[in-house]
Design a protein around this motif. Structure first.
Motif, PDB file in Angstrom:
ATOM      1  N   LEU A 139       0.828  -1.218   0.000  1.00 53.64           N
ATOM      2  CA  LEU A 139       0.000   0.000   0.000  1.00 53.64           C
ATOM      3  C   LEU A 139       0.857   1.262   0.000  1.00 53.64           C
ATOM      4  O   LEU A 139       0.339   2.373   0.104  1.00 53.64           O
ATOM      5  CB  LEU A 139      -0.918   0.001   1.223  1.00 53.64           C
ATOM      6  CG  LEU A 139      -1.995  -1.089   1.244  1.00 53.64           C
ATOM      7  CD1 LEU A 139      -2.662  -1.159   2.611  1.00 53.64           C
ATOM      8  CD2 LEU A 139      -3.041  -0.853   0.156  1.00 53.64           C
ATOM      9  N   GLY A 140       2.169   1.089  -0.100  1.00 52.90           N
ATOM     10  CA  GLY A 140       3.069   2.238  -0.146  1.00 52.90           C
ATOM     11  C   GLY A 140       3.450   2.776   1.214  1.00 52.90           C
ATOM     12  O   GLY A 140       3.807   3.947   1.345  1.00 52.90           O
ATOM     13  N   CYS A 141       3.399   1.927   2.242  1.00 55.59           N
ATOM     14  CA  CYS A 141       3.683   2.349   3.609  1.00 55.59           C
ATOM     15  C   CYS A 141       4.929   1.658   4.151  1.00 55.59           C
ATOM     16  O   CYS A 141       5.172   0.474   3.875  1.00 55.59           O
ATOM     17  CB  CYS A 141       2.517   2.004   4.533  1.00 55.59           C
ATOM     18  SG  CYS A 141       0.949   2.776   4.110  1.00 55.59           S
ATOM     19  N   ASP A 142       5.688   2.382   4.934  1.00 55.54           N
ATOM     20  CA  ASP A 142       6.725   1.799   5.774  1.00 55.54           C
ATOM     21  C   ASP A 142       6.118   1.469   7.125  1.00 55.54           C
ATOM     22  O   ASP A 142       5.413   2.303   7.712  1.00 55.54           O
ATOM     23  CB  ASP A 142       7.888   2.768   5.983  1.00 55.54           C
ATOM     24  CG  ASP A 142       8.736   2.942   4.731  1.00 55.54           C
ATOM     25  OD1 ASP A 142       8.928   1.958   4.000  1.00 55.54           O
ATOM     26  OD2 ASP A 142       9.201   4.075   4.490  1.00 55.54           O
ATOM     27  N   VAL A 143       6.377   0.263   7.634  1.00 59.58           N
ATOM     28  CA  VAL A 143       6.001  -0.091   9.003  1.00 59.58           C
ATOM     29  C   VAL A 143       7.142   0.380   9.899  1.00 59.58           C
ATOM     30  O   VAL A 143       8.263  -0.116   9.790  1.00 59.58           O
ATOM     31  CB  VAL A 143       5.777  -1.603   9.159  1.00 59.58           C
ATOM     32  CG1 VAL A 143       5.385  -1.932  10.597  1.00 59.58           C
ATOM     33  CG2 VAL A 143       4.709  -2.098   8.185  1.00 59.58           C
ATOM     34  N   VAL A 144       6.867   1.352  10.769  1.00 62.14           N
ATOM     35  CA  VAL A 144       7.938   1.954  11.566  1.00 62.14           C
ATOM     36  C   VAL A 144       7.857   1.585  13.049  1.00 62.14           C
ATOM     37  O   VAL A 144       8.793   1.859  13.800  1.00 62.14           O
ATOM     38  CB  VAL A 144       7.950   3.490  11.400  1.00 62.14           C
ATOM     39  CG1 VAL A 144       8.230   3.872   9.961  1.00 62.14           C
ATOM     40  CG2 VAL A 144       6.628   4.116  11.865  1.00 62.14           C
ATOM     41  N   GLU A 145       6.780   0.971  13.467  1.00 59.20           N
ATOM     42  CA  GLU A 145       6.640   0.483  14.838  1.00 59.20           C
ATOM     43  C   GLU A 145       5.477  -0.489  14.882  1.00 59.20           C
ATOM     44  O   GLU A 145       4.612  -0.486  14.003  1.00 59.20           O
ATOM     45  CB  GLU A 145       6.375   1.625  15.834  1.00 59.20           C
ATOM     46  CG  GLU A 145       7.546   2.012  16.719  1.00 59.20           C
ATOM     47  CD  GLU A 145       7.997   0.918  17.682  1.00 59.20           C
ATOM     48  OE1 GLU A 145       7.340  -0.157  17.747  1.00 59.20           O
ATOM     49  OE2 GLU A 145       8.994   1.120  18.378  1.00 59.20           O
ATOM     50  N   MET A 146       5.449  -1.326  15.903  1.00 62.01           N
ATOM     51  CA  MET A 146       4.277  -2.151  16.166  1.00 62.01           C
ATOM     52  C   MET A 146       4.306  -2.587  17.621  1.00 62.01           C
ATOM     53  O   MET A 146       5.368  -2.758  18.221  1.00 62.01           O
ATOM     54  CB  MET A 146       4.218  -3.374  15.244  1.00 62.01           C
ATOM     55  CG  MET A 146       5.279  -4.411  15.484  1.00 62.01           C
ATOM     56  SD  MET A 146       5.084  -5.839  14.368  1.00 62.01           S
ATOM     57  CE  MET A 146       6.318  -6.947  15.076  1.00 62.01           C
ATOM     58  N   VAL A 147       3.125  -2.742  18.183  1.00 67.26           N
ATOM     59  CA  VAL A 147       2.957  -3.328  19.512  1.00 67.26           C
ATOM     60  C   VAL A 147       1.872  -4.388  19.378  1.00 67.26           C
ATOM     61  O   VAL A 147       0.773  -4.097  18.881  1.00 67.26           O
ATOM     62  CB  VAL A 147       2.569  -2.284  20.571  1.00 67.26           C
ATOM     63  CG1 VAL A 147       2.329  -2.957  21.919  1.00 67.26           C
ATOM     64  CG2 VAL A 147       3.659  -1.223  20.707  1.00 67.26           C
ATOM     65  N   LEU A 148       2.188  -5.610  19.797  1.00 70.71           N
ATOM     66  CA  LEU A 148       1.281  -6.732  19.604  1.00 70.71           C
ATOM     67  C   LEU A 148       0.632  -7.153  20.918  1.00 70.71           C
ATOM     68  O   LEU A 148       1.276  -7.141  21.975  1.00 70.71           O
ATOM     69  CB  LEU A 148       2.037  -7.930  19.016  1.00 70.71           C
ATOM     70  CG  LEU A 148       2.793  -7.693  17.707  1.00 70.71           C
ATOM     71  CD1 LEU A 148       3.456  -8.993  17.248  1.00 70.71           C
ATOM     72  CD2 LEU A 148       1.877  -7.143  16.620  1.00 70.71           C
ATOM     73  N   ALA A 149      -0.634  -7.522  20.833  1.00 70.38           N
ATOM     74  CA  ALA A 149      -1.290  -8.169  21.963  1.00 70.38           C
ATOM     75  C   ALA A 149      -0.647  -9.531  22.201  1.00 70.38           C
ATOM     76  O   ALA A 149      -0.060 -10.121  21.289  1.00 70.38           O
ATOM     77  CB  ALA A 149      -2.785  -8.322  21.679  1.00 70.38           C
ATOM     78  N   ASP A 150      -0.749 -10.027  23.423  1.00 74.66           N
ATOM     79  CA  ASP A 150      -0.319 -11.389  23.715  1.00 74.66           C
ATOM     80  C   ASP A 150      -1.501 -12.161  24.284  1.00 74.66           C
ATOM     81  O   ASP A 150      -2.607 -11.620  24.397  1.00 74.66           O
ATOM     82  CB  ASP A 150       0.888 -11.404  24.659  1.00 74.66           C
ATOM     83  CG  ASP A 150       0.645 -10.621  25.949  1.00 74.66           C
ATOM     84  OD1 ASP A 150      -0.534 -10.516  26.374  1.00 74.66           O
ATOM     85  OD2 ASP A 150       1.613 -10.114  26.530  1.00 74.66           O
ATOM     86  N   GLN A 151      -1.283 -13.419  24.623  1.00 76.91           N
ATOM     87  CA  GLN A 151      -2.415 -14.207  25.095  1.00 76.91           C
ATOM     88  C   GLN A 151      -2.988 -13.673  26.402  1.00 76.91           C
ATOM     89  O   GLN A 151      -4.197 -13.738  26.624  1.00 76.91           O
ATOM     90  CB  GLN A 151      -2.001 -15.677  25.238  1.00 76.91           C
ATOM     91  CG  GLN A 151      -1.839 -16.375  23.890  1.00 76.91           C
ATOM     92  CD  GLN A 151      -1.507 -17.836  24.042  1.00 76.91           C
ATOM     93  OE1 GLN A 151      -0.581 -18.195  24.757  1.00 76.91           O
ATOM     94  NE2 GLN A 151      -2.253 -18.686  23.364  1.00 76.91           N
ATOM     95  N   ASP A 152      -2.142 -13.119  27.253  1.00 76.20           N
ATOM     96  CA  ASP A 152      -2.653 -12.564  28.508  1.00 76.20           C
ATOM     97  C   ASP A 152      -3.545 -11.353  28.248  1.00 76.20           C
ATOM     98  O   ASP A 152      -4.619 -11.217  28.856  1.00 76.20           O
ATOM     99  CB  ASP A 152      -1.501 -12.182  29.430  1.00 76.20           C
ATOM    100  CG  ASP A 152      -2.006 -11.628  30.754  1.00 76.20           C
ATOM    101  OD1 ASP A 152      -2.628 -12.395  31.513  1.00 76.20           O
ATOM    102  OD2 ASP A 152      -1.802 -10.428  31.026  1.00 76.20           O
ATOM    103  N   SER A 153      -3.124 -10.467  27.345  1.00 78.59           N
ATOM    104  CA  SER A 153      -3.969  -9.294  27.073  1.00 78.59           C
ATOM    105  C   SER A 153      -5.252  -9.702  26.358  1.00 78.59           C
ATOM    106  O   SER A 153      -6.308  -9.091  26.573  1.00 78.59           O
ATOM    107  CB  SER A 153      -3.193  -8.228  26.285  1.00 78.59           C
ATOM    108  OG  SER A 153      -2.651  -8.721  25.089  1.00 78.59           O
TER     109      SER A 153
END
Length: 248
Positions: A177-191
């Motif tokens: 889509l023409g985007c750079d992914v510059v950060e991410m925060v992922l849910a885990d099983q506890d959340s």
């Protein structure tokens, strides 16, 4: 124009209407570290926790838009509680057609990409509000594990395997889509547990006080089946994260 009551019953005690904890939401804010005074647009803002806490912690200003009158009311109360009501506003509207009056530094849709008929359409919608060099936040589920068959797909409340991507494929889609992914925060099983299991208690408490409501049979059936379905399918197979994108 509103969300079905079943949604607000399930999430009556939630401040964050997705599988994020307060710690993860705060981590995301620290990760992108917006400058004080940055304007933000949050489409499908739910109860406004991201906008309100980031206004408090980072000095943001901005607007949240949501279809639910219940959620918008909760967002306004949260803004008053955190003493940021002069920094943020909340609008009851269909977010699928909403464009900011002025370009914003952060344009977000966290967990509601249905407003753009999927990720691609939502990214395009956010771009209409984004200032040059700004950031887009997309919250989206993905396959944590590949489903082996249609039984697993339906157990995760999906119609088709192709309704979700794996995490590598999702990030590749962002690039396409023409985007750079510059950060991410992922849910885990506890959340995930904290988000979903809190719904069960909300439903049970609602049933105890509303036994004759027209939705009682539906919500009772849901509470009976949801815990086993969750641990058998959704907990093992579904991931979720917030991805920070910048146009190339």
């Amino acid at each position: 124009m509103d969300l079905p009551r079943s949604f607000t019953i399930r999430e009556s005690s939630h401040r964050i209407c997705n599988p994020f904890t307060s710690d993860k939401l705060a981590l995301l804010g620290r990760a992108i570290s917006p400058a004080p005074g940055t304007r933000m647009l949050d489409l499908g803002c739910g109860k406004g926790e991201m906008l309100c806490t980031w206004a408090r912690d980072h000095g943001l200003t901005g607007t949240g838009v949501d279809l639910s009158t219940v959620f918008i009311d909760a967002a306004r109360k949260r803004a008053a509680e955190l003493d940021v009501a002069d920094q943020v506003e909340f609008v009851h509207a269909d977010a699928s057609g909403h464009v900011a009056d002025e370009p914003v530094g952060i344009a977000a849709c966290v967990g509601a990409t249905w407003i753009g008929s999927g990720v691609g359409g939502t990214v395009d919608l956010l771009r209409h509000s984004l200032a040059p060099g700004g950031m887009m936040l997309i919250g989206e589920p993905y396959w944590r594990r590949e489903p082996e068959d249609q039984r697993v797909v339906e157990g995760c409340q999906m119609a088709r395997r192709d309704d979700l991507l794996t995490l590598p494929d999702l990030l590749e889609q962002f690039g396409g889509l023409g985007c750079d992914v510059v950060e991410m925060v992922l849910a885990d099983q506890d959340s995930w547990d904290r988000y979903v299991s809190a719904q069960w208690l909300n439903v049970r408490r609602w049933l105890d006080t509303n036994p004759d409501d027209e939705l009682a049979d539906q919500m009772r059936a849901e509470l009976t089946s949801a815990p086993v379905q969750y641990v058998g399918y959704q907990r093992e197979y579904l991931g979720w994260g917030v991805f920070v994108l910048m146009d190339r």
